[in-house]
Design a protein around this motif. Structure first.
Motif, mmCIF file in Angstrom:
data_model
loop_
_atom_site.group_PDB
_atom_site.id
_atom_site.type_symbol
_atom_site.label_atom_id
_atom_site.label_comp_id
_atom_site.label_asym_id
_atom_site.label_seq_id
_atom_site.Cartn_x
_atom_site.Cartn_y
_atom_site.Cartn_z
ATOM 1 N N CYS A 59 -26.589 -134.785 25.697
ATOM 2 C CA CYS A 59 -25.352 -134.580 26.456
ATOM 3 C C CYS A 59 -24.932 -133.120 26.496
ATOM 4 O O CYS A 59 -23.940 -132.793 27.149
ATOM 5 C CB CYS A 59 -24.233 -135.460 25.907
ATOM 6 N N CYS A 72 -26.174 -130.775 21.378
ATOM 7 C CA CYS A 72 -26.869 -132.052 21.552
ATOM 8 C C CYS A 72 -27.937 -131.882 22.622
ATOM 9 O O CYS A 72 -27.696 -131.274 23.658
ATOM 10 C CB CYS A 72 -25.894 -133.153 21.945
ATOM 11 N N SER A 94 -21.129 -138.452 19.729
ATOM 12 C CA SER A 94 -20.342 -138.592 20.959
ATOM 13 C C SER A 94 -21.103 -139.350 22.039
ATOM 14 O O SER A 94 -20.496 -140.082 22.810
ATOM 15 C CB SER A 94 -19.854 -137.234 21.465
ATOM 16 N N CYS A 95 -22.444 -139.180 22.111
ATOM 17 C CA CYS A 95 -23.197 -139.935 23.122
ATOM 18 C C CYS A 95 -24.128 -140.971 22.498
ATOM 19 O O CYS A 95 -24.647 -141.828 23.200
ATOM 20 C CB CYS A 95 -23.976 -139.002 24.042
ATOM 21 N N CYS A 100 -26.296 -137.919 17.616
ATOM 22 C CA CYS A 100 -25.066 -137.378 18.185
ATOM 23 C C CYS A 100 -24.033 -138.493 18.194
ATOM 24 O O CYS A 100 -24.306 -139.583 18.689
ATOM 25 C CB CYS A 100 -25.335 -136.868 19.595
HETATM 26 ZN ZN LIG Z 1 -24.918 -136.113 22.621
#
Ligand SMILES: [Zn+2]
Length: 99
Positions: A60, A57, A88-89, A86
């Motif tokens: 992050c 990413c 996750s972020c 992404c």
């Molecule tokens: Zn990310």
């Protein structure tokens, strides 16, 4: 200072590990190889090739696996690019490409 020979060896390893990444291996191994690639790049101070950068990413810096941790969309406007989201972020960024 890192020798040119070490850098050459690093690029050879990138190619070899890419072969492994695109073969049918479990997720844990994939993540392990990607951690290894980052370590090699930091130690030898070489750039991670473009074809491997899609696995990290931009925001992050986490490891993202296409279809699992990130969504990839091919778009043509305003310029040809791959839109990466992404999961996750939540960051969305573009990776341009030329045909
Ligand atoms: Zn990310």
């Amino acid at each position: 200072m890192v020798s040119g020979r070490a850098r050459k060896e690093a690029f050879r390893l990138y190619r070899e590990l890419t072969h492994l990444l695109y073969s049918d291996i479990p997720r844990e191994y994939r993540i392990r190889y990607l951690i290894l690639i980052r370590k090699i790049s930091m130690k030898t101070r070489t750039r991670i090739p473009r074809y491997l950068k899609i696995f990290y990413c931009k925001k992050c810096k986490k490891i993202i696996l296409p279809g699992v941790d990130a969504v990839y969309r091919v778009r043509s406007r305003p310029y040809k690019h791959i839109a990466v989201k992404c999961l996750s972020c939540g960051a969305i960024y573009r990776m341009g490409y030329k045909t």
